[in-house]
Scaffold this active site. Sequence first.
Site, short mmCIF file in Angstrom:
data_model
loop_
_atom_site.label_atom_id
_atom_site.label_comp_id
_atom_site.label_asym_id
_atom_site.label_seq_id
_atom_site.Cartn_x
_atom_site.Cartn_y
_atom_site.Cartn_z
CB VAL A 44 20.58 -13.95 -12.86
CG1 VAL A 44 20.92 -14.55 -11.50
CG2 VAL A 44 20.85 -12.44 -12.84
CB CYS A 45 18.47 -18.40 -14.86
SG CYS A 45 17.23 -17.75 -13.72
CB THR A 46 22.72 -18.03 -18.39
OG1 THR A 46 21.53 -17.82 -19.15
CG2 THR A 46 23.77 -18.67 -19.27
#
Length: 221
Positions: A44-46
Site C-alpha cells: 500500500v505504501c509503495t
Amino acid sequence: MSLRINDIAPDFTAATTQGKIQFHQWLGDSWGMLFSHPKDFTPVCTTELGYMAGLSDDFAKRHCKIIGLSVDPVEDHKLWQQDIEDIQGHKITYPIIADGNLAIAKQYNMLPADESGGSQGRTAANNATVRSVFIIAPDKTIKMLLVYSMTTGRNFNEILRVLDSVQLTAEYKVATPVNWQVGEDVIIVPSVSDDEARELFPAGFKTLKPYLRTTPQPTHH
C-alpha cells in the site's frame, strides 16, 4: 506523549535519504507535510509514496515541503525508491527519514513510548500505527493529524484540500464548509460581527442563520 492540533511538532535530528537533517531547521519558514510508513517494501505504501512524488509540484506551489518516514535504514529506503519509480513512474524527490531506533515514531505518538528495541526484526503488522500524516504550519504547530488503517491507501488529494483550507483560514477570518474545494464559498467565523464582516469581505455575504454566514472565497496569497 499525545499530540493535538496546535501543539508544536516535536523537533528531531535524523538521517534521511538526502543526508542528516534537523527537522525545524529543514522546515525553515515553509509549511510541512510529514507522512509515515510502517515498513519499507510494503504494497500500500509503495503506491502512496509514488503518488505523493507525482504531487510534489502541487505541494511546492503551496510552499509546503514533503518528508516521509519509515523505521528502516536509509539503504533500504533508496532500494525501495527504485521499486516505487518502476511501479508509479514518478521519481521521489523528497527525503525519507530513517527511524531505526523508533525515536521519532514515539515522539510523534505513532508507537507507545515504552515500545522496546529498534526497527530490526519488526514487521508492518507490529508497526501498524506508524501510518500518520501531519500538516505543520510555518510556526511549527500541527494543523492536521490523520491516521489510516494499514489496508486503506491514503487520499493525498484530500490532504492537498486540507492544506488549501488551513492556509486560507490562517490568512482570513473564515472557515471552510463540508467538502469545500478551492474557489467555493467560505464561512465567516462567528467571532466576526456583521459590521466587521462588511469591511473584511467587500464581496458581501449571505446570512443563512445568525451563526452561519457565507462569502465568496477571498483571494489567497
